[in-house]
Design an enzyme around this catalytic site. Structure first.
Site, short mmCIF file in Angstrom:
data_model
loop_
_atom_site.label_atom_id
_atom_site.label_comp_id
_atom_site.label_asym_id
_atom_site.label_seq_id
_atom_site.Cartn_x
_atom_site.Cartn_y
_atom_site.Cartn_z
N ASN A 1 -4.89 6.26 1.36
CA ASN A 1 -4.92 7.35 1.85
C ASN A 1 -5.62 8.56 -0.02
O ASN A 1 -4.55 9.69 0.44
CB ASN A 1 -3.57 7.23 1.49
N LEU B 1 6.70 -5.42 21.30
CA LEU B 1 5.69 -5.65 19.75
C LEU B 1 6.40 -5.82 18.76
O LEU B 1 7.93 -5.34 18.48
CB LEU B 1 5.00 -4.53 19.52
N ARG C 1 -7.23 8.38 -1.55
CA ARG C 1 -8.93 9.85 -1.71
C ARG C 1 -8.48 10.79 -0.61
O ARG C 1 -10.04 11.44 -1.05
CB ARG C 1 -9.87 8.44 -1.50
N HIS D 1 -0.64 10.62 1.64
CA HIS D 1 0.41 8.72 2.36
C HIS D 1 1.06 9.98 4.30
O HIS D 1 0.96 9.62 4.76
CB HIS D 1 1.32 9.33 1.39
N ASP E 1 -5.13 1.09 3.34
CA ASP E 1 -5.31 2.15 2.07
C ASP E 1 -6.43 3.41 1.94
O ASP E 1 -7.48 3.15 3.25
CB ASP E 1 -6.19 0.50 1.18
N LEU F 1 -7.70 -8.97 -1.60
CA LEU F 1 -6.09 -9.43 -0.57
C LEU F 1 -5.89 -8.14 -1.30
O LEU F 1 -3.98 -8.08 -0.84
CB LEU F 1 -6.34 -10.62 -0.24
N ARG G 1 2.77 2.53 -10.25
CA ARG G 1 2.20 3.74 -9.94
C ARG G 1 3.36 5.12 -10.41
O ARG G 1 4.14 4.84 -10.99
CB ARG G 1 2.48 4.36 -8.31
N SER H 1 3.65 -2.28 -2.24
CA SER H 1 3.03 -3.42 -2.53
C SER H 1 4.14 -4.15 -3.90
O SER H 1 4.21 -2.60 -5.03
CB SER H 1 1.36 -3.96 -3.08
N THR H 2 4.56 -5.20 -4.35
CA THR H 2 5.43 -5.26 -5.22
C THR H 2 4.49 -4.17 -6.72
O THR H 2 4.97 -4.27 -7.85
CB THR H 2 5.33 -6.63 -6.18
C1 IPE Z 1 -2.77 -2.06 -1.38
O1 IPE Z 1 -3.15 -1.08 -1.74
C2 IPE Z 1 -1.25 -2.08 -1.28
C3 IPE Z 1 -1.38 -0.87 0.13
C4 IPE Z 1 -2.25 -0.81 0.82
C5 IPE Z 1 0.15 -0.88 0.21
P1 IPE Z 1 -3.98 -0.54 -3.02
O2 IPE Z 1 -4.29 0.35 -3.59
O3 IPE Z 1 -2.23 -0.35 -4.44
O4 IPE Z 1 -4.54 -1.82 -4.17
P2 IPE Z 1 -5.39 -1.80 -4.92
O5 IPE Z 1 -4.35 -1.55 -6.00
O6 IPE Z 1 -6.68 -0.94 -4.96
O7 IPE Z 1 -5.75 -3.59 -4.89
C1 IPE Z 2 -2.70 3.52 0.37
O1 IPE Z 2 -3.42 3.99 -0.14
C2 IPE Z 2 -1.28 3.46 0.34
C3 IPE Z 2 -0.85 2.94 -0.36
C4 IPE Z 2 -1.00 1.71 -1.89
C5 IPE Z 2 0.76 3.24 -0.88
P1 IPE Z 2 -3.44 4.47 -1.27
O2 IPE Z 2 -2.59 5.37 -1.85
O3 IPE Z 2 -4.07 3.51 -2.43
O4 IPE Z 2 -4.36 5.41 -1.21
P2 IPE Z 2 -6.58 5.09 -2.62
O5 IPE Z 2 -7.00 4.09 -2.14
O6 IPE Z 2 -6.29 5.86 -4.07
O7 IPE Z 2 -6.98 5.81 -1.91
MG MG Z 3 -5.41 1.82 -2.97
#
Ligand code: IPE
Ligand code: IPE
Ligand code: MG
Length: 246
Positions: free
Chosen positions: A23, A132, A25, A38, A21, A196, A72, A66-67
């Site tokens: 990317n 792995l 930001r 990303h 998580d 989670l 987005r 995620s689902t």
């Molecule tokens: C969790 O991150 C999903 C992935 C890293 C793929 P999110 O950024 O989607 O999570 P929330 O929405 O902040 O809980």
């Molecule tokens: C995680 O980074 C990647 C995915 C969920 C696909 P985010 O895109 O959720 O990054 P933040 O949380 O907005 O910084």
């Molecule tokens: Mg995120």
């Protein structure tokens, strides 16, 4: 290649799961569009897959989409799917050369056909690799995975192949996308959130949690080693007293 670290080689977690998580930001802090974050995060994926293999981790599960991420903006979903496809195409050689076996957790059929094709090609090409095991969680949700397992188990009961009294932890685990794999020992979440987000709800029941403020694109080899070092300081009690396990 060996890694010189402060780690105890006899206490490397067998299975590490990662919520990648932060990317968006990472990019926004620099005034850049989110997809650039990303893209930058792919470098961390390469680094962590390599390091995990070198350290002797046997299973690495990366939460990539995620689902809930389908909700987005379409442009971001499209950018992510494009990056995923390019990653799978460009990394296949390296993955194979490093003896990594690629697997996928989640609703594969929801992915765009061109992503699914390269994904399935990569899975097939690396199926016999003995190093792995790399699980990519794509269009993955823990609740959805459990619902799919319940449906399969119910169908077997209805067909008379299974008695409900035979349903136990092991049987449920065998109907999840991680069938045959041990539960994660360590869950790493980058980006600082303490939740989670629907990841591996069944499998994480006894994982050690490691949350770092570091944003995923900045999470590289040394950070991963720090997470494992922290894991090695934990006493895993599984409900027993410290005297029993010490
Ligand atoms: C969790 O991150 C999903 C992935 C890293 C793929 P999110 O950024 O989607 O999570 P929330 O929405 O902040 O809980
Ligand atoms: C995680 O980074 C990647 C995915 C969920 C696909 P985010 O895109 O959720 O990054 P933040 O949380 O907005 O910084
Ligand atoms: Mg995120």
């Amino acid at each position: 290649m060996t890694v010189s670290t402060e780690l105890d080689p006899d206490n490397i977690p067998t299975h590490v799961a990662v919520i990648m998580d932060g990317n968006g930001r990472w990019a926004q802090k620099r005034g850049l569009p989110r997809p650039i974050g990303h893209k930058q995060g792919i470098g961390s994926v390469q680094d962590i897959v390599r390091t995990a293999g070198e350290l002797g981790v046997k299973f690495l599960t990366l939460y990539a989409f995620s689902t809930e991420n389908w909700n987005r903006p379409a442009s971001e979903v499209q950018a992510l799917m494009g990056l995923l496809k390019n990653f799978l195409q460009s990394e296949l050689k390296t993955i194979s050369a490093n003896n990594v076996s690629l697997r996928c957790l989640g609703q594969r059929q929801r992915l765009p056909a061109e992503v699914r094709d390269v994904l399935e090609h990569a899975i097939n090409q690396t199926a016999d690799n003995s190093g792995l095991i790399l699980n990519l969680a794509l269009s993955y949700g823990g609740r959805n995975e459990i619902v799919r397992a319940i449906r399969q188990i119910s169908e077997k009961c209805r067909a008379g192949l299974l008695d409900p009294a035979e349903i136990d932890d092991q049987l449920v685990a065998e109907h999840l996308d991680t069938a045959g794999q041990p539960d994660p020992d360590l869950l790493i979440r980058t980006g600082g959130e303490s939740r989670l987000s629907n990841f591996l709800l069944w499998q994480l029941s006894y994982a050690e949690l490691y949350i770092t403020e570091t944003l995923w694109p900045d999470f590289r080899k040394n950070e991963f080693i720090s997470a494992l070092a922290d894991f090695q300081k934990r006493q895993r009690r599984f409900g027993k007293t410290s005297n029993q396990v010490g």
